[in-house]
Design a protein around this motif. Structure first.
Motif, PDB file in Angstrom:
ATOM      1  N   ILE B  23      36.110  35.193  42.142  1.00 19.52           N
ATOM      2  CA  ILE B  23      34.686  34.872  42.263  1.00 19.52           C
ATOM      3  C   ILE B  23      34.187  33.988  41.119  1.00 19.52           C
ATOM      4  CG2 ILE B  23      34.203  37.019  43.490  1.00 19.52           C
ATOM      5  CD1 ILE B  23      32.935  38.090  40.905  1.00 19.52           C
ATOM      6  N   GLY B  24      35.097  33.605  40.239  1.00 13.86           N
ATOM      7  CA  GLY B  24      34.709  32.655  39.200  1.00 13.86           C
ATOM      8  C   GLY B  24      34.071  33.284  37.969  1.00 13.86           C
ATOM      9  N   LEU B  25      34.165  34.600  37.856  1.00 12.21           N
ATOM     10  CA  LEU B  25      33.611  35.244  36.662  1.00 12.21           C
ATOM     11  C   LEU B  25      34.477  34.919  35.448  1.00 12.21           C
ATOM     12  CD1 LEU B  25      31.528  37.191  35.459  1.00 12.21           C
ATOM     13  CD2 LEU B  25      33.012  39.084  36.105  1.00 12.21           C
ATOM     14  N   ILE B  26      35.762  34.868  35.669  1.00 16.33           N
ATOM     15  CA  ILE B  26      36.674  34.423  34.609  1.00 16.33           C
ATOM     16  C   ILE B  26      37.475  33.236  35.139  1.00 16.33           C
ATOM     17  CG2 ILE B  26      36.872  36.709  33.555  1.00 16.33           C
ATOM     18  CD1 ILE B  26      39.456  37.135  34.974  1.00 16.33           C
ATOM     19  N   ARG B  27      37.956  32.437  34.236  1.00 17.42           N
ATOM     20  CA  ARG B  27      38.694  31.244  34.610  1.00 17.42           C
ATOM     21  C   ARG B  27      40.058  31.607  35.200  1.00 17.42           C
ATOM     22  NH1 ARG B  27      35.833  27.325  32.816  1.00 17.42           N
ATOM     23  NH2 ARG B  27      34.688  28.049  30.989  1.00 17.42           N
ATOM     24  N   PRO B  28      40.545  30.797  36.159  1.00 21.08           N
ATOM     25  CA  PRO B  28      41.900  31.013  36.685  1.00 21.08           C
ATOM     26  C   PRO B  28      42.899  30.983  35.539  1.00 21.08           C
ATOM     27  CG  PRO B  28      40.748  29.386  38.000  1.00 21.08           C
ATOM     28  CD  PRO B  28      39.867  29.693  36.819  1.00 21.08           C
ATOM     29  N   MET B  29      43.753  31.961  35.485  1.00 21.41           N
ATOM     30  CA  MET B  29      44.702  32.032  34.380  1.00 21.41           C
ATOM     31  C   MET B  29      45.880  31.113  34.606  1.00 21.41           C
ATOM     32  SD  MET B  29      43.069  33.890  32.591  1.00 21.41           S
ATOM     33  CE  MET B  29      44.276  33.708  31.279  1.00 21.41           C
ATOM     34  N   VAL B  38      49.256  34.706  33.137  1.00 24.37           N
ATOM     35  CA  VAL B  38      49.552  34.964  31.730  1.00 24.37           C
ATOM     36  C   VAL B  38      48.257  35.134  30.936  1.00 24.37           C
ATOM     37  CG1 VAL B  38      50.633  34.063  29.645  1.00 24.37           C
ATOM     38  CG2 VAL B  38      51.668  33.617  31.873  1.00 24.37           C
ATOM     39  N   TYR B  39      48.156  36.223  30.209  1.00 22.89           N
ATOM     40  CA  TYR B  39      46.941  36.524  29.446  1.00 22.89           C
ATOM     41  C   TYR B  39      47.210  36.579  27.949  1.00 22.89           C
ATOM     42  CZ  TYR B  39      45.250  37.803  34.027  1.00 22.89           C
ATOM     43  OH  TYR B  39      44.895  37.762  35.353  1.00 22.89           O
ATOM     44  N   GLY B  40      46.180  36.236  27.187  1.00 25.76           N
ATOM     45  CA  GLY B  40      46.254  36.332  25.727  1.00 25.76           C
ATOM     46  C   GLY B  40      45.160  37.256  25.231  1.00 25.76           C
ATOM     47  N   GLU B  41      45.034  37.380  23.930  1.00 23.88           N
ATOM     48  CA  GLU B  41      44.030  38.268  23.345  1.00 23.88           C
ATOM     49  C   GLU B  41      42.613  37.856  23.728  1.00 23.88           C
ATOM     50  OE1 GLU B  41      44.413  41.156  21.967  1.00 23.88           O
ATOM     51  OE2 GLU B  41      46.568  40.923  22.300  1.00 23.88           O
ATOM     52  N   ASP B  42      42.382  36.561  23.814  1.00 24.71           N
ATOM     53  CA  ASP B  42      41.034  36.096  24.158  1.00 24.71           C
ATOM     54  C   ASP B  42      40.600  36.621  25.523  1.00 24.71           C
ATOM     55  OD1 ASP B  42      41.034  34.772  21.811  1.00 24.71           O
ATOM     56  OD2 ASP B  42      41.120  32.753  22.651  1.00 24.71           O
ATOM     57  N   GLU B  43      41.515  36.545  26.472  1.00 26.90           N
ATOM     58  CA  GLU B  43      41.185  37.007  27.817  1.00 26.90           C
ATOM     59  C   GLU B  43      40.923  38.514  27.825  1.00 26.90           C
ATOM     60  OE1 GLU B  43      43.873  34.840  27.382  1.00 26.90           O
ATOM     61  OE2 GLU B  43      42.573  33.169  27.980  1.00 26.90           O
ATOM     62  N   VAL B  44      41.728  39.238  27.063  1.00 21.55           N
ATOM     63  CA  VAL B  44      41.531  40.690  26.983  1.00 21.55           C
ATOM     64  C   VAL B  44      40.150  40.992  26.406  1.00 21.55           C
ATOM     65  CG1 VAL B  44      42.292  42.794  25.819  1.00 21.55           C
ATOM     66  CG2 VAL B  44      43.977  41.249  26.839  1.00 21.55           C
ATOM     67  N   HIS B  45      39.767  40.204  25.426  1.00 23.97           N
ATOM     68  CA  HIS B  45      38.460  40.392  24.799  1.00 23.97           C
ATOM     69  C   HIS B  45      37.351  40.175  25.825  1.00 23.97           C
ATOM     70  CE1 HIS B  45      36.078  39.822  20.792  1.00 23.97           C
ATOM     71  NE2 HIS B  45      35.783  40.928  21.415  1.00 23.97           N
ATOM     72  N   ILE B  46      37.504  39.148  26.623  1.00 21.78           N
ATOM     73  CA  ILE B  46      36.529  38.860  27.677  1.00 21.78           C
ATOM     74  C   ILE B  46      36.471  39.995  28.687  1.00 21.78           C
ATOM     75  CG2 ILE B  46      36.109  37.380  29.688  1.00 21.78           C
ATOM     76  CD1 ILE B  46      37.104  35.012  27.941  1.00 21.78           C
ATOM     77  N   LEU B  47      37.636  40.477  29.071  1.00 28.17           N
ATOM     78  CA  LEU B  47      37.680  41.578  30.041  1.00 28.17           C
ATOM     79  C   LEU B  47      37.007  42.824  29.489  1.00 28.17           C
ATOM     80  CD1 LEU B  47      41.286  41.044  31.459  1.00 28.17           C
ATOM     81  CD2 LEU B  47      39.120  40.750  32.691  1.00 28.17           C
ATOM     82  N   ARG B  48      37.196  43.073  28.215  1.00 25.32           N
ATOM     83  CA  ARG B  48      36.528  44.226  27.598  1.00 25.32           C
ATOM     84  C   ARG B  48      35.018  44.046  27.599  1.00 25.32           C
ATOM     85  NH1 ARG B  48      40.250  45.153  22.241  1.00 25.32           N
ATOM     86  NH2 ARG B  48      42.068  45.993  23.330  1.00 25.32           N
ATOM     87  N   PHE B  49      34.593  42.823  27.361  1.00 31.49           N
ATOM     88  CA  PHE B  49      33.165  42.508  27.395  1.00 31.49           C
ATOM     89  C   PHE B  49      32.609  42.845  28.779  1.00 31.49           C
ATOM     90  CE2 PHE B  49      29.529  39.847  28.163  1.00 31.49           C
ATOM     91  CZ  PHE B  49      28.897  39.657  26.941  1.00 31.49           C
ATOM     92  N   ILE B  50      33.311  42.383  29.792  1.00 32.71           N
ATOM     93  CA  ILE B  50      32.884  42.643  31.172  1.00 32.71           C
ATOM     94  C   ILE B  50      32.845  44.147  31.440  1.00 32.71           C
ATOM     95  CG2 ILE B  50      33.528  42.393  33.599  1.00 32.71           C
ATOM     96  CD1 ILE B  50      34.786  39.659  32.796  1.00 32.71           C
ATOM     97  N   LYS B  51      33.898  44.815  31.024  1.00 36.11           N
ATOM     98  CA  LYS B  51      33.985  46.258  31.240  1.00 36.11           C
ATOM     99  C   LYS B  51      32.796  46.989  30.609  1.00 36.11           C
ATOM    100  CE  LYS B  51      36.453  50.220  31.772  1.00 36.11           C
ATOM    101  NZ  LYS B  51      37.042  50.690  33.020  1.00 36.11           N
ATOM    102  N   ARG B  52      32.479  46.595  29.406  1.00 35.03           N
ATOM    103  CA  ARG B  52      31.373  47.233  28.700  1.00 35.03           C
ATOM    104  C   ARG B  52      30.028  46.946  29.381  1.00 35.03           C
ATOM    105  NH1 ARG B  52      29.148  51.289  25.979  1.00 35.03           N
ATOM    106  NH2 ARG B  52      27.686  50.659  24.363  1.00 35.03           N
TER     107      ARG B  52
END
Lengths: 145, 145
Positions: B23-29, B38-52
Motif C-alpha cells: 500500500i506504499g506505507l514503506i518503500r519496496p525493499m 532485504v532489510y537493514g536497521e533503518d527499515e527495522v526502525h521504521i517498522l518499529r515506528f509504525i508499530k508504536r
DNA sequence: TGTGGGGCTTCCCATCATGGGAAGGTCAAG
DNA sequence: CTTGACCTTCCCATGATGGGAAGCCCCACA
C-alpha cells in the motif's frame, strides 16, 4: 409494507434488512406478486430489536442469540444476563485499552510545543520506543548467509 | 536481514510488512539474488515506528502522515500535534460512546434477576425502545396499494 | 397512452487491518 | 538427497456497512 416502509419504521436501512435476511438473522420475507419483500408489524418490531441491540454494541452474532432468547418464552433470564455481562466485560476491556492510549497521547501532546520548530516529543516517542517483543526467547532462527 | 528477521526485530508480522509495502506505507525493499526482500536497521526502525503508532491507535493513514513528518527534518511540531490532537478527540468520542452503552447495560444487567425465570428487563429494553427515528418529518413516502 | 420518477430487485465492489493458507521456489544442514 | 525452515505470490475471510449499476415494476400526471 415494502422494504422502504419497514426501513423507515424501524430505522434499519433497506440494505441492512436484506443483509440480515441473507445471513439468516431474520427469516426470508414473503414476496408479493412483483417480487417485493412484504413486511408486517412483527417484522418491524424485530428490526427495532436488532437496531437497539446494535446501538448497545452487541455484535450481530450476539444479537442473534438475544433475538432467539427473546422469542423463546421459556428462556431463563440468566442466559440473557450472561450475554450482557460478557459484553459489558468486553466494553470495559476496550475502553480501558483506549484510555491507555489516550493517557499516553495526552501526555505527549502536552509535552509538544506545537509550534514552528521541528523538535517534537511525540515523534521521539514513536521513534524511540521498544519493539513489540524485546526478546523473551531468542527463537532458534536460522541465520541466512 | 530477511523479512523474518525484520519481523522479529520490529514486532511487525511478515504478512503486515509485505502489506505495508504493497500500500506504499514503506518503500519496496531491495531483493537479494533469490528474490528475498532485504532489510537493514533503518527499515527495522521504521517498522518499529509504525508499530508504536498503531499501538497508540493511529490509523495507517495517520501513521503515514506521522512517518513523513518524522522523516522531514524541517517539519513544524504543530503539524504533528495536530494529528495527535485530532486522534485524541476521536478516541474521546469513541470512549464516550462506549461508556454510554456501558452505563445502560450495567443498569439493565443490575435490574435482571439472572435466574431460572424468563422475565428479563434486558430483553424488555431491547424490545420496547423507540426506533432509530421516531418521525421528524413524515418523509413524502409513496403509499403502495 | 406515453413518460418520468421513484421504489424494488440482484450483483459486485470498497472499506480497515489483519490472518489463514495453498502452491511453489530457495537454501542450508544432516 | 532429503528434510524442513524460510521465502515468494495469490486468493479468501473477517464485521458491518455503504455505494452504485443494471434492470424491473408501478403509479401519477399530462
Amino acid at each position: 409494507m415494502n422494504i422502504g416502509q419497514a426501513s423507515d419504521a424501524s430505522g434499519v436501512t433497506a440494505k441492512m434488512i436484506r443483509y440480515y435476511e441473507e445471513i439468516g438473522l431474520i427469516r426470508p420475507m414473503g414476496r408479493s406478486g412483483n417480487n417485493y419483500r412484504v413486511y408486517g408489524e412483527d417484522e418491524v418490531h424485530i428490526l427495532r430489536f436488532i437496531k437497539r441491540a446494535r446501538s448497545l454494541g452487541f455484535s450481530l452474532e450476539e444479537t442473534e442469540t438475544l433475538l432467539k432468547l427473546w422469542q423463546d418464552k421459556s428462556r431463563e433470564s440468566a442466559a440473557v444476563k450472561d450475554v450482557a455481562t460478557a459484553h459489558i466485560a468486553d466494553l470495559e476491556r476496550r475502553i480501558a485499552e483506549m484510555q491507555g492510549m489516550l493517557k499516553t497521547l495526552k501526555h505527549l501532546a502536552h509535552c509538544c510545543g506545537g509550534d514552528h520548530r521541528p523538535n517534537c516529543p511525540i515523534l521521539d516517542d514513536l521513534a524511540g520506543s521498544a519493539p513489540g517483543k524485546m526478546s523473551p526467547e531468542p527463537k532458534k532462527t536460522k541465520q541466512p548467509a
